[in-house]
Design an enzyme around this catalytic site. Structure first.
Site: not given
Ligand code: IMP
Ligand code: MG
Length: 180
Positions: A43, A99, A102, A130, A151-152, A158, A164
């Site tokens: 990521g 990346d 979360d 987040k 969810f991004v 991805d 990606r």
């Protein structure tokens, strides 16, 4: 690909402007220190490439491959290190690049594991964080953008290994996300 987004959160120009700022901060903080950057695959790849080229310091780069997601949009809660040998971190200042922060499960597991190798310091840099209650307490030291708990995808992130290579970060259309 682009048409699968519900909306764009950060376009390429916005991301790169923010990277200029974070890179300046990191460059100032690590001046004349032995810096090793550890990028969490896959990521952080795009983020890493754009960020590190903005940091004019002598640094070492290593990568770690972990799995904490099982294809869906939710963490499995368990982190599996995919390689046998850890990067050489003893006696160096470590900056972990990921990346997104979360649930915190991945970054907590990685920092714990690296700390057992006696680095001089461990800091964390993420493109996205987040806003939510995390399963594990993890503080990021450098943050690109705070986002809502959605969810991004894109710019390295991805959904089932797709998206990606999108230039922007955006929210994926909910009808495309299998309920996990
Ligand atoms: P954690 O829940 O903080 O352990 O997040 C671990 C990993 O889940 C991140 O490094 C991402 O690869 C992935 N992830 C978490 N949220 C998202 C998202 O919104 N989009 C894509 N990947 C995500
Ligand atoms: Mg992923």
């Amino acid at each position: 690909m682009f048409e699968d987004l519900e909306r764009v959160l950060f376009d390429e120009a916005t991301i790169l402007r923010r990277l200029d700022e974070i890179a300046a901060q990191i460059s100032a903080d690590y001046q004349s220190q032995e810096l090793t950057v550890i990028a969490v695959l896959n990521g952080s790849l795009i983020f890493m490439a754009d960020l590190l080229r903005r940091i004019p310091l002598p640094l070492k780069l290593d990568c770690l491959s972990v799995a904490s997601y099982r294809g869906g949009t939710r963490s499995s809660g368990e982190v599996v290190f995919k390689q046998l040998a850890l990067p050489d971190v003893a006696g160096r200042h470590i900056l972990i690049l990921d990346d997104i922060l979360d649930s915190g499960v991945t970054l907590a597991a990685i920092s714990e594991k690296l700390r057992t190798e006696k680095p001089l310091s461990v800091k964390v840099c993420v493109l996205l964080r987040k806003r939510k209650i995390r399963l594990r307490r993890v503080e990021a030291d450098y943050i690109g953008f705070d986002i809502e708990d959605e969810f991004v995808v894109g710019y390295g992130l991805d959904y089932m290994e797709q998206y990606r290579n999108l230039r922007c970060v955006g929210v994926l259309r909910t009808d495309l996300v299998a309920s996990a």
